[in-house]
Write a protein that holds these residues in place. Structure first.
Motif, short mmCIF file in Angstrom:
data_model
loop_
_atom_site.label_atom_id
_atom_site.label_comp_id
_atom_site.label_asym_id
_atom_site.label_seq_id
_atom_site.Cartn_x
_atom_site.Cartn_y
_atom_site.Cartn_z
N LEU A 123 42.84 100.63 1.78
CA LEU A 123 42.47 99.70 2.85
C LEU A 123 40.96 99.82 3.06
O LEU A 123 40.45 100.90 3.37
CB LEU A 123 43.22 100.07 4.14
CG LEU A 123 42.88 99.22 5.37
CD1 LEU A 123 43.24 97.75 5.15
CD2 LEU A 123 43.59 99.75 6.61
N GLU A 124 40.25 98.70 2.85
CA GLU A 124 38.79 98.71 3.04
C GLU A 124 38.38 98.04 4.34
O GLU A 124 37.28 98.26 4.84
CB GLU A 124 38.09 97.98 1.88
CG GLU A 124 37.90 98.81 0.65
CD GLU A 124 36.61 98.45 -0.09
OE1 GLU A 124 35.81 97.66 0.44
OE2 GLU A 124 36.44 98.96 -1.20
N SER A 125 39.26 97.19 4.87
CA SER A 125 38.92 96.44 6.09
C SER A 125 38.58 97.39 7.23
O SER A 125 39.25 98.42 7.39
CB SER A 125 40.11 95.59 6.53
OG SER A 125 40.67 94.90 5.46
N THR A 126 37.60 97.00 8.04
CA THR A 126 37.29 97.78 9.24
C THR A 126 38.51 97.77 10.14
O THR A 126 39.02 96.71 10.48
CB THR A 126 36.10 97.13 9.97
OG1 THR A 126 35.02 97.06 9.05
CG2 THR A 126 35.70 97.93 11.19
N SER A 127 38.98 98.97 10.51
CA SER A 127 40.29 99.05 11.17
C SER A 127 40.30 100.03 12.32
O SER A 127 39.60 101.04 12.27
CB SER A 127 41.33 99.52 10.15
OG SER A 127 41.41 98.65 9.07
N PRO A 128 41.14 99.78 13.32
CA PRO A 128 41.30 100.77 14.39
C PRO A 128 41.99 102.02 13.84
O PRO A 128 42.66 101.95 12.81
CB PRO A 128 42.19 100.05 15.40
CG PRO A 128 42.91 99.00 14.63
CD PRO A 128 41.98 98.59 13.52
N VAL A 129 41.82 103.13 14.54
CA VAL A 129 42.42 104.39 14.11
C VAL A 129 43.95 104.22 14.01
O VAL A 129 44.58 103.70 14.94
CB VAL A 129 42.07 105.53 15.09
CG1 VAL A 129 42.81 106.81 14.72
CG2 VAL A 129 40.55 105.75 15.09
N GLY A 130 44.51 104.61 12.88
CA GLY A 130 45.96 104.52 12.69
C GLY A 130 46.39 103.32 11.84
O GLY A 130 47.55 103.21 11.46
N CYS A 163 39.05 103.53 2.79
CA CYS A 163 37.68 103.73 2.33
C CYS A 163 36.86 102.57 2.88
O CYS A 163 36.80 101.50 2.26
CB CYS A 163 37.60 103.75 0.81
SG CYS A 163 38.71 104.96 0.09
N PRO A 164 36.26 102.75 4.06
CA PRO A 164 35.60 101.61 4.71
C PRO A 164 34.36 101.16 3.95
O PRO A 164 33.65 102.00 3.37
CB PRO A 164 35.23 102.17 6.08
CG PRO A 164 35.14 103.64 5.90
CD PRO A 164 36.14 103.99 4.84
N ILE A 207 32.51 111.01 -0.35
CA ILE A 207 32.75 112.17 0.52
C ILE A 207 34.20 112.11 1.03
O ILE A 207 34.59 111.13 1.68
CB ILE A 207 31.77 112.17 1.70
CG1 ILE A 207 30.34 112.11 1.16
CG2 ILE A 207 31.95 113.40 2.58
CD1 ILE A 207 29.38 111.44 2.08
N VAL A 208 34.94 113.17 0.76
CA VAL A 208 36.37 113.15 1.07
C VAL A 208 36.65 113.59 2.50
O VAL A 208 36.12 114.58 2.98
CB VAL A 208 37.15 114.03 0.07
CG1 VAL A 208 38.60 114.20 0.51
CG2 VAL A 208 37.08 113.41 -1.32
N SER A 209 37.49 112.80 3.18
CA SER A 209 37.97 113.16 4.52
C SER A 209 39.45 112.74 4.58
O SER A 209 40.11 112.74 3.56
CB SER A 209 37.12 112.43 5.57
OG SER A 209 37.62 112.72 6.85
N ALA A 214 38.17 108.59 8.54
CA ALA A 214 37.42 107.54 7.84
C ALA A 214 37.41 106.25 8.67
O ALA A 214 36.38 105.57 8.78
CB ALA A 214 38.03 107.28 6.47
N GLU A 215 38.55 105.94 9.30
CA GLU A 215 38.62 104.74 10.15
C GLU A 215 37.63 104.88 11.30
O GLU A 215 36.84 103.97 11.60
CB GLU A 215 40.04 104.57 10.70
CG GLU A 215 41.04 104.09 9.66
CD GLU A 215 42.51 104.36 10.02
OE1 GLU A 215 43.38 103.80 9.37
OE2 GLU A 215 42.78 105.15 10.97
#
Ligand code: SAJ
Length: 420
Positions: A123-130, A163-164, A207-209, A214-215
């Motif tokens: 998912l690359e779209s800017t997204s809310p947490v979750g 991955c935003p 950078i891995v998280s 990431a969101e």
């Protein structure tokens, strides 16, 4: 992990450049969009959006057979979702608008039937947490025959990550390659596969998280910028009352080694900075006080600036009854040196002024080719020839820098919304 075929769902400002990057590295890319016009345009080797250098890259990718657009996903090794995440319909003007994840849900429904064991979904779209967890849940619901990270952890058959994108409009083709990338896998296997995927074209660090961090990282970056711009905008309104030149003030304060104030303007536009902070506010309304207040300040700035122009126009009209007031707005784009007018406060301002009785609105913006009916686009030469009652400097395009005196020379009054 090896990726031969990549399916990119959503061929907009992020999806199309990303799809083209993979194609330019000789990967087979299936680009998916529900917009038939976009699909047809891309398949002709042309583009339906404006972004420097994208046209040449798309043309080459399509001609060489690496990029093909269609309306339905097909089997692939990796799926990238780059669809819009707007506000819920009707909530655009509400006090705390909430994000609409229906495009992500539709993308998940479209991908689910063609998912295969060993696939990676990003998912690359800017997204809310979750949101990534939600997407994984929708996929799992549609494909009970497959296992997902929320069910089986590292043993899952499908990998899922967030991955935003973090690229700046106008510099997308450069920043996609050079920017660092945050990789938020739902398990380690997903993160590691996503790193392999992006390394196909990314020169920045991966950078891995995890997915939730990431969101939040993406939302934080844009909220940070919004809060800092709000500080500058708030200062500009205080300075007006205190009779202080805000630009001189900021120049002076920025001489301090630990101070770096941004530039006040006529408001905050574009489709990111003015939207993303709400994703934090709507999720955590009790805690996100500064973030919410910054949004309100930046929104208020356009109205405040308009009120100023309206007052001046009224003064001219009351002095000279029956006179039509000519106003020229310099810059219509949402920020300097681009042609993008989406959510542009300068454009909104020009439209608001055009709603005033007895006021004619002209605009000079060499980057912008079309304007609303009530706003007449004119050239710099036209402006110099005709002169106006009020000039409004709304966008600091490079071509206006150093021209403040030429503008005031041909105007009864010049109102500066930004520094040129
Ligand atoms: N602005 C000001 N004063 C300033 C800087 C900007 O008023 O000092 C205004 C601009 O005029 C514009 C708005 O803010 O109206 C936003 O412009 P921008 O250049 O700050 O950002 P965008 O929307 O073009 O791109 C942002 C970027 N995020 C950050 O810089 C943290 C980009 O990296 C993101 O990828 C993008 O949002 C996105 O897609 O989210």
């Amino acid at each position: 992990m090896n990726f031969d075929t990549i399916c990119v769902v959503g061929l907009g400002y992020i999806g199309l450049p990303t799809a083209t990057m993979f194609a330019s590295r000789r990967k087979k890319v299936i680009g998916v969009d529900i917009n038939q016009y976009a699909v047809d345009t891309i398949n002709r080797g042309e583009i339906h959006i404006v972004e420097p250098e994208l046209d040449i890259a798309v043309h080459a990718a399509v001609k060489e057979g690496y990029l093909m657009a269609t309306t339905q996903p097909a089997p692939a090794d990796a799926f990238l979702v780059a669809v819009p995440t707007p506000f819920k319909e009707g909530e655009e003007e509400s006090e705390t608008p909430t994000p609409d994840l229906s495009y992500i849900q539709s993308a998940a429904s479209a991908i689910a039937p063609v998912l295969e064991r060993g696939n990676l979904v990003i998912l690359e779209s800017t997204s809310p947490v979750g949101a990534t967890e939600k997407m994984a849940a929708w996929l799992a619901e549609a494909r009970p025959d497959l296992t997902f990270p929320q069910q089986e952890g590292e043993a899952a058959e499908i990998m899922v990550a967030h991955c935003p994108e973090r690229v700046l409009p106008g510099r997308v083709m450069y920043e996609l390659i050079e920017n660092d990338r945050i990789i938020g896998g739902m398990n380690n296997k997903s993160s590691s596969a996503a790193c392999d995927l992006y390394k196909i074209f990314v020169r920045g660090e991966c950078i891995v998280s995890n997915a939730r961090t990431a969101e939040m990282a993406k939302l934080t970056e844009n909220a940070f910028r919004d809060v800092n711009i709000a500080f500058a905008n708030e200062l500009s309104m205080i300075c007006e009352e205190a009779d202080i030149d805000v630009w001189e003030l900021i120049r002076l304060a920025n001489r301090h080694p630990r101070v770096n104030i941004l530039q006040p303007g006529v408001g905050v536009g574009g489709h990111c900075i003015a939207v993303d902070p709400w994703f934090i506010v709507s999720g955590y309304p009790e805690k996100a006080r500064i973030i919410k207040s910054a949004r309100e300040v930046n929104n208020r700035k356009t109205q405040w600036f308009f009120d100023k122009i309206q007052k001046e126009a009224e003064k001219i009209k009351s002095k000279d009854r029956g006179k039509e007031v000519d106003v020229c707005v310099f810059g219509l784009a949402f920020k300097p040196d681009i042609d993008d007018t989406r959510e542009s406060p300068a454009l909104r301002l020009a439209e608001m002024i055009s709603g005033l009785d007895g006021v004619n609105v002209f605009a000079v913006d060499p980057h912008v080719m079309t304007a609303p009916k009530a706003v007449s686009l004119i050239s710099w030469e036209d402006f110099e020839r005709m002169g106006v009652d009020i000039s409004v400097v709304a966008v600091a395009h490079k071509c206006f820098v150093g021209k403040a005196e030429n503008i005031s020379g041909r105007s009864g009054l010049t109102i500066m919304g930004c520094n040129i």
